[in-house]
Scaffold this active site. Sequence first.
Site, PDB file in Angstrom:
ATOM      1  N   ASN A  78      -6.082   2.310 -12.660  1.00  4.76           N
ATOM      2  CA  ASN A  78      -5.039   1.395 -12.168  1.00  4.76           C
ATOM      3  C   ASN A  78      -3.660   2.001 -12.406  1.00  4.76           C
ATOM      4  O   ASN A  78      -3.471   2.799 -13.320  1.00  4.76           O
ATOM      5  CB  ASN A  78      -5.139   0.070 -12.935  1.00  4.76           C
ATOM      6  CG  ASN A  78      -4.108  -0.957 -12.495  1.00  4.76           C
ATOM      7  OD1 ASN A  78      -3.878  -1.153 -11.300  1.00  4.76           O
ATOM      8  ND2 ASN A  78      -3.474  -1.604 -13.459  1.00  4.76           N
ATOM      9  N   MET A 130      -3.965  -6.862  -6.911  1.00  5.81           N
ATOM     10  CA  MET A 130      -3.403  -7.876  -7.795  1.00  5.81           C
ATOM     11  C   MET A 130      -4.452  -8.864  -8.321  1.00  5.81           C
ATOM     12  O   MET A 130      -4.139 -10.037  -8.551  1.00  5.81           O
ATOM     13  CB  MET A 130      -2.270  -8.624  -7.077  1.00  5.81           C
ATOM     14  CG  MET A 130      -1.181  -7.711  -6.527  1.00  5.81           C
ATOM     15  SD  MET A 130      -0.475  -6.612  -7.789  1.00  5.81           S
ATOM     16  CE  MET A 130       0.654  -7.738  -8.590  1.00  5.81           C
ATOM     17  N   ARG A 131      -5.664  -8.408  -8.473  1.00  6.06           N
ATOM     18  CA  ARG A 131      -6.730  -9.273  -8.993  1.00  6.06           C
ATOM     19  C   ARG A 131      -7.327  -8.674 -10.253  1.00  6.06           C
ATOM     20  O   ARG A 131      -7.373  -7.438 -10.384  1.00  6.06           O
ATOM     21  CB  ARG A 131      -7.843  -9.440  -7.957  1.00  6.06           C
ATOM     22  CG  ARG A 131      -7.383  -9.992  -6.642  1.00  6.06           C
ATOM     23  CD  ARG A 131      -7.051 -11.463  -6.745  1.00  6.06           C
ATOM     24  NE  ARG A 131      -6.593 -11.978  -5.452  1.00  6.06           N
ATOM     25  CZ  ARG A 131      -6.394 -13.259  -5.202  1.00  6.06           C
ATOM     26  NH1 ARG A 131      -6.580 -14.167  -6.156  1.00  6.06           N
ATOM     27  NH2 ARG A 131      -5.963 -13.658  -4.021  1.00  6.06           N
ATOM     28  N   GLY A 189       0.797  -1.229   0.000  1.00  6.04           N
ATOM     29  CA  GLY A 189       0.000   0.000   0.000  1.00  6.04           C
ATOM     30  C   GLY A 189       0.827   1.274   0.000  1.00  6.04           C
ATOM     31  O   GLY A 189       0.361   2.316   0.462  1.00  6.04           O
ATOM     32  N   SER A 190       2.042   1.213  -0.586  1.00  8.23           N
ATOM     33  CA  SER A 190       2.837   2.458  -0.617  1.00  8.23           C
ATOM     34  C   SER A 190       2.196   3.497  -1.542  1.00  8.23           C
ATOM     35  O   SER A 190       2.302   4.701  -1.292  1.00  8.23           O
ATOM     36  CB  SER A 190       4.294   2.176  -1.009  1.00  8.23           C
ATOM     37  OG  SER A 190       4.383   1.761  -2.342  1.00  8.23           O
ATOM     38  N   HIS A 239       0.162   0.653 -13.309  1.00  7.64           N
ATOM     39  CA  HIS A 239       0.852  -0.560 -13.768  1.00  7.64           C
ATOM     40  C   HIS A 239       2.353  -0.287 -13.834  1.00  7.64           C
ATOM     41  O   HIS A 239       2.774   0.743 -14.377  1.00  7.64           O
ATOM     42  CB  HIS A 239       0.323  -0.968 -15.150  1.00  7.64           C
ATOM     43  CG  HIS A 239       0.973  -2.212 -15.649  1.00  7.64           C
ATOM     44  ND1 HIS A 239       0.620  -3.464 -15.187  1.00  7.64           N
ATOM     45  CD2 HIS A 239       1.991  -2.403 -16.515  1.00  7.64           C
ATOM     46  CE1 HIS A 239       1.390  -4.367 -15.768  1.00  7.64           C
ATOM     47  NE2 HIS A 239       2.229  -3.755 -16.585  1.00  7.64           N
TER      48      HIS A 239
END
Length: 260
Positions: A145, A128-129, A16-17, A147
């Site tokens: 998102n 990560m889903r 969670g950074s 990436h």
Amino acid sequence: MEHGRLKIAVLVSGSGSNLQAILDAAEGRELPARVVVVASDNPAAYGLVRAKERAIPTYVVDYSKGPGEEPDPLPFDLEALLKEQRLFSGLAQGELQRRIIRLALLEEELLKSLEPHGPDIVVLAGFMRLLTPHFLNAYPMRVINIHPALLPSFPGTDGYGDTFRYGCSFGGITVHFVDPGEDTGPIIAQLTYPIYPDDTLEQVKGRGLGLEHKLFPAVLRWYAQGHVKIEETARGRPRVKITAPDYSDFVRSAVVSSLR
Ligand code: GRF
């Protein structure tokens, strides 16, 4: 929006950074936003601790346990979902259907946990889903998102590792809207950084993550300020244009910060 501030839901799977960078920017007033809820697929995600420390409501939908018994009827139109989704290419029909049902049932629980908080957007910060259209259609063009690679190169779960092992001399990061494919959605903003010949993978990750923590809050700020414009193109794929006056300065200073 709430008093000109964007209400953000954040999904995390791990450290969670990026969530922390968003929280810091929102607290420091440079980001006109409030994180209203944090949810995770992983009960051990440290991101949940970061949220609890700030008294932000948290939820866990434990993906490793699965959704439990399948309800009848399903809370979605399976045929439409199978048609719209673009995940798991190459899987046999039966297995594909099984996976999509499983994901969408878990998403139903995620949606229920977010809904009471009325987020304007959903931010995937190391989530990560894969998401199916069951989730995405609840927040159309409002799921964003980050990436860890320069898309469309190196989609998937190990962007830094894939970039490094391929032998690239520049790596990148991408913030994009999520669509029904895997890492295929419209690109909002990207940054690149050099990979030097003596770098280790850890150094590469550190350099990239440093840029992620700058880019994600900046994109959310531009979004909150109405500077993220979505244009339809003739080919049907939306194209995103950032109209923020500080965009060029931001890119220059972020890229320079990643140089030796
Ligand atoms: C980041 O590199 C992000 O791009 C990727 O997963 C990592 C999450 O890091 N999707 P953190 O949980 O925000 O520290």
